[in-house]
Design a protein around this motif. Structure first.
Motif, mmCIF file in Angstrom:
data_model
loop_
_atom_site.group_PDB
_atom_site.id
_atom_site.type_symbol
_atom_site.label_atom_id
_atom_site.label_comp_id
_atom_site.label_asym_id
_atom_site.label_seq_id
_atom_site.Cartn_x
_atom_site.Cartn_y
_atom_site.Cartn_z
ATOM 1 N N LEU A 217 0.857 -1.191 0.000
ATOM 2 C CA LEU A 217 0.000 0.000 0.000
ATOM 3 C C LEU A 217 0.885 1.231 0.000
ATOM 4 N N THR A 218 0.465 2.221 -0.756
ATOM 5 C CA THR A 218 1.194 3.479 -0.666
ATOM 6 C C THR A 218 0.189 4.617 -0.574
ATOM 7 N N THR A 219 0.685 5.715 -0.050
ATOM 8 C CA THR A 219 -0.066 6.956 -0.156
ATOM 9 C C THR A 219 0.932 8.040 -0.520
ATOM 10 N N VAL A 220 0.430 9.258 -0.742
ATOM 11 C CA VAL A 220 1.195 10.190 -1.565
ATOM 12 C C VAL A 220 2.074 11.184 -0.814
ATOM 13 N N SER A 221 2.275 10.960 0.460
ATOM 14 C CA SER A 221 3.348 11.674 1.173
ATOM 15 C C SER A 221 3.644 10.877 2.434
ATOM 16 N N ARG A 222 4.845 11.075 2.960
ATOM 17 C CA ARG A 222 5.233 10.364 4.181
ATOM 18 C C ARG A 222 4.353 10.759 5.358
ATOM 19 N N ASP A 238 -8.514 3.879 10.134
ATOM 20 C CA ASP A 238 -7.179 3.952 10.755
ATOM 21 C C ASP A 238 -6.797 2.626 11.425
ATOM 22 N N GLY A 239 -7.778 1.956 12.043
ATOM 23 C CA GLY A 239 -7.481 0.681 12.699
ATOM 24 C C GLY A 239 -6.964 -0.337 11.685
ATOM 25 N N LEU A 240 -7.687 -0.461 10.578
ATOM 26 C CA LEU A 240 -7.275 -1.387 9.528
ATOM 27 C C LEU A 240 -5.898 -1.005 8.985
ATOM 28 N N LEU A 241 -5.689 0.286 8.781
ATOM 29 C CA LEU A 241 -4.397 0.727 8.232
ATOM 30 C C LEU A 241 -3.259 0.420 9.198
ATOM 31 N N ARG A 242 -3.557 0.514 10.492
ATOM 32 C CA ARG A 242 -2.494 0.171 11.461
ATOM 33 C C ARG A 242 -2.115 -1.306 11.343
ATOM 34 N N THR A 243 -3.107 -2.153 11.019
ATOM 35 C CA THR A 243 -2.759 -3.579 10.885
ATOM 36 C C THR A 243 -1.877 -3.820 9.658
ATOM 37 N N ARG A 244 -1.886 -2.857 8.718
ATOM 38 C CA ARG A 244 -1.052 -3.046 7.520
ATOM 39 C C ARG A 244 0.158 -2.106 7.510
ATOM 40 N N LYS A 245 0.454 -1.578 8.674
ATOM 41 C CA LYS A 245 1.516 -0.595 8.839
ATOM 42 C C LYS A 245 2.823 -0.973 8.128
ATOM 43 N N LYS A 246 3.217 -2.260 8.221
ATOM 44 C CA LYS A 246 4.537 -2.586 7.677
ATOM 45 C C LYS A 246 4.544 -2.650 6.137
ATOM 46 N N ASP A 247 3.373 -2.658 5.541
ATOM 47 C CA ASP A 247 3.305 -2.632 4.073
ATOM 48 C C ASP A 247 2.859 -1.267 3.539
ATOM 49 N N LEU A 248 2.767 -0.286 4.407
ATOM 50 C CA LEU A 248 2.236 1.022 3.995
ATOM 51 C C LEU A 248 3.370 2.045 3.900
ATOM 52 N N TYR A 249 3.514 2.636 2.715
ATOM 53 C CA TYR A 249 4.608 3.575 2.474
ATOM 54 C C TYR A 249 4.065 4.912 1.979
ATOM 55 N N GLY A 250 4.818 5.959 2.256
ATOM 56 C CA GLY A 250 4.474 7.272 1.715
ATOM 57 C C GLY A 250 5.469 7.656 0.636
ATOM 58 N N VAL A 251 4.988 7.859 -0.573
ATOM 59 C CA VAL A 251 5.857 8.319 -1.662
ATOM 60 C C VAL A 251 5.288 9.646 -2.165
ATOM 61 N N LEU A 252 6.068 10.675 -2.029
ATOM 62 C CA LEU A 252 5.597 11.996 -2.431
ATOM 63 C C LEU A 252 5.385 12.055 -3.944
ATOM 64 N N ASN A 253 4.278 12.634 -4.361
ATOM 65 C CA ASN A 253 4.079 12.860 -5.790
ATOM 66 C C ASN A 253 5.137 13.819 -6.314
ATOM 67 N N GLY A 254 5.463 13.628 -7.574
ATOM 68 C CA GLY A 254 6.297 14.624 -8.240
ATOM 69 C C GLY A 254 5.397 15.620 -8.943
ATOM 70 N N ILE A 255 6.011 16.560 -9.638
ATOM 71 C CA ILE A 255 5.200 17.407 -10.514
ATOM 72 C C ILE A 255 5.778 17.324 -11.919
ATOM 73 N N ASP A 256 4.922 17.582 -12.876
ATOM 74 C CA ASP A 256 5.314 17.473 -14.267
ATOM 75 C C ASP A 256 5.859 18.825 -14.709
ATOM 76 N N TYR A 257 7.183 18.932 -14.699
ATOM 77 C CA TYR A 257 7.792 20.233 -15.029
ATOM 78 C C TYR A 257 7.628 20.610 -16.501
ATOM 79 N N GLU A 258 7.279 19.641 -17.343
ATOM 80 C CA GLU A 258 7.011 20.018 -18.739
ATOM 81 C C GLU A 258 5.729 20.833 -18.823
ATOM 82 N N GLU A 259 4.850 20.600 -17.876
ATOM 83 C CA GLU A 259 3.593 21.352 -17.872
ATOM 84 C C GLU A 259 3.634 22.543 -16.926
ATOM 85 N N TRP A 260 4.373 22.367 -15.832
ATOM 86 C CA TRP A 260 4.355 23.385 -14.785
ATOM 87 C C TRP A 260 5.756 23.909 -14.504
#
Ligand code: ADP
Length: 484
Positions: A217-222, A238-260
């Motif tokens: 599982l991932t979400t979009v920031s640490r 949150d309870g369910l997410l705590r049970t999956r804590k060791k498989d849950l990571y935060g990866v920050l989104n990037g931005i598309d510098y070609e557009e922005w």
């Protein structure tokens, strides 16, 4: 590595929010790092077949929906960056005005069926295409059934026996909650209506399925990855997410510098960059004219681009509006959303016509003009999984004023006028008082600390939120999923 990347919206084909930006940009970055990526989305009415040169692929997709069989078709196009994009056609489901809601902003009543169909159709499409994914990367409730289907309906299917699943939560506030009887339409037996599966307080919760069944599982920031494991931000998961804590990571989104990026942005009145900011003044007067505000180069101009919903802290802005109107500032707003907010800002504009500009619409060109033309960008979100606009603001030298939550906290660093360090202004609690306590020093520095302000702008412009970094992190997680 072969990746099936399934999302319900993808730039440049169909977009309602940040998910589309991610689904447009991340596959490109993955391809640059040597992955083979098949992106899949529904063939909505708003997908421009001629402009993007879509071609139809031979073969039909048949999916059981309740006791019926629903047929679908498959289309494709190739983007310049060697990203192949496939479109699941099913006109009854997807040839509609909106993606998820009708013209009255009401959810389509058959959304579970529509996205259940889509989630299963992408798996069937893999077979038509001869594509055996190592990883399926699904996003949000609309595709949360993909990991469920793979472990439930396709468990014995040799086509997918090596496929592992990654599921990204872009916003825990949207879970795809439906009446329990919808379960018969999404192809799952009643045994899945269980509190350890998709049952959720008597209803059916598709996002919950993704959380339980995905390998990683991932979400979009640490910060948001931590926050969603607490009752304050957990939306009852949150309870369910705590049970999956060791498989849950935060990866920050990037931005598309070609557009922005202000040095190449085609939509703004003048281009500029970190070593020559002169074009930004031209963008500012252009923005003031666009909003029919007095063209004043010296005034502090605050921009906002947002869905007008509670999540974004719009009510906090409403609470402090009269107070900040006592300052010498201008405020320009672009957004759509809740009715009360539309009415509130229309009234506010009528009360302060020299100071407030309001555009209640979705307008990408105007969004670019705001990022370039404003001095500051206000984003007082109650929660913010990642947030893109504050990163765009940093790139455009537009100083963010944000609540220290989720991705806002991870990407903005408080400005310290003494050391000249930092990129913006942050406040902690979502209260009108704390919001004011972030706006006041921003305005004060703008008017009285010109050198510090330029430094602050440049600090932000020098930050790098490129997708390449995030893509590298995703690839490591894909590898971890493959070890499972
Ligand atoms: P969310 O996905 O929660 O709405 P994000 O900040 O992650 O918030 O992404 C929002 C994206 O949608 C940004 O690219 C932003 O510029 C764009 N956006 C939001 N509202 C509008 C609007 N009214 N007009 C143009 N673009 C908008």
């Amino acid at each position: 590595m072969k990746i099936l990347f399934a999302a319900s919206e993808v730039v440049p084909f169909a977009k309602t929010g940040g998910l589309a930006d991610v689904a447009g940009a991340l596959p490109k970055a993955l391809v640059r790092r040597g992955c083979e990526v098949a992106v899949m989305l529904p063939k909505y009415r708003q997908v421009d077949v001629d402009r993007f040169k879509l071609g139809k692929i031979e073969g039909n997709i048949s999916i059981p929906i309740g006791s019926r069989i629903v047929q679908g078709g498959l289309w494709m196009t190739e983007l310049e960056e060697k990203v192949t994009v496939y479109f699941i056609q099913q006109d009854h489901y997807f040839d509609r005005d909106g993606l998820y809601v009708d013209s009255n902003n009401q959810d389509y009543p058959d959304n579970a069926e529509r996205f259940g169909f889509f989630s299963r159709a992408v798996l069937e499409a893999c077979k038509i295409l001869g594509f055996k994914p190592d990883i399926t990367h699904a996003h949000d409730w609309q595709t949360a059934l993909i990991p469920v289907y793979l472990k439930a309906l396709y468990k014995q299917d040799p086509w997918f026996d090596k496929t592992r699943t990654v599921f990204t939560i872009h916003n825990l506030g949207y879970q795809g909650i439906f009446n329990k009887y919808e379960i018969v339409k999404i192809g799952l037996g009643w045994e899945f209506f269980h509190h350890e599966k998709l049952e959720f307080y008597g209803d059916l919760n598709l996002l919950k399925g993704g959380i339980i069944y995905a390998d990683i599982l991932t979400t979009v920031s640490r910060k948001y990855a931590e926050e969603i494991q607490t009752p304050e931000f957990g939306h009852r998961l949150d309870g369910l997410l705590r049970t999956r804590k060791k498989d849950l990571y935060g990866v920050l989104n990037g931005i598309d510098y070609e557009e922005w990026h202000p040095s190449i942005d085609k939509f703004i009145a003048a281009n500029y960059h970190v070593d020559d900011l002169s074009g930004k003044a031209i963008c500012k007067s252009d923005l003031q004219r666009e909003y029919k505000l007095p063209v004043r180069s010296e005034v502090a101009l605050i921009g906002m681009i947002t869905r007008l919903v509670e999540q974004k802290g719009i009510d906090l802005v409403a609470d402090v509006l009269d107070k900040i109107m006592e300052l010498d500032i201008q405020l320009v707003l672009l957004g759509t959303g809740d009715k009360w907010a539309h009415e509130f800002f229309q009234v506010a504009q009528a009360r302060y016509p020299q100071k407030i500009g309001v555009a209640l619409k979705y307008d990408n060109v105007l969004a670019h003009k705001i990022e370039a033309g404003a001095d500051m960008f206000l984003m007082p979100s109650r929660y913010e999984p990642c947030g893109l606009n504050q990163m765009y603001s940093l790139a455009y030298g537009t100083v963010p004023i944000v609540r220290a939550t989720g991705g806002l906290d991870d990407t903005v660093e408080n400005f310290n006028p003494t050391t000249g360090q930092g990129t913006g202004f942050k406040f902690l609690r979502p209260t009108p008082e704390e919001l004011l306590n972030a706006i006041y020093p921003a305005i004060l520095n703008f008017y009285t600390n010109k050198t510090g302000w330029i430094k602050l702008m440049r600090n932000g412009m020098l930050k790098n939120f490129s997708w390449d970094v995030s893509a590298g992190e995703y690839i490591k997680l894909y590898e971890r999923a493959l070890e499972k």
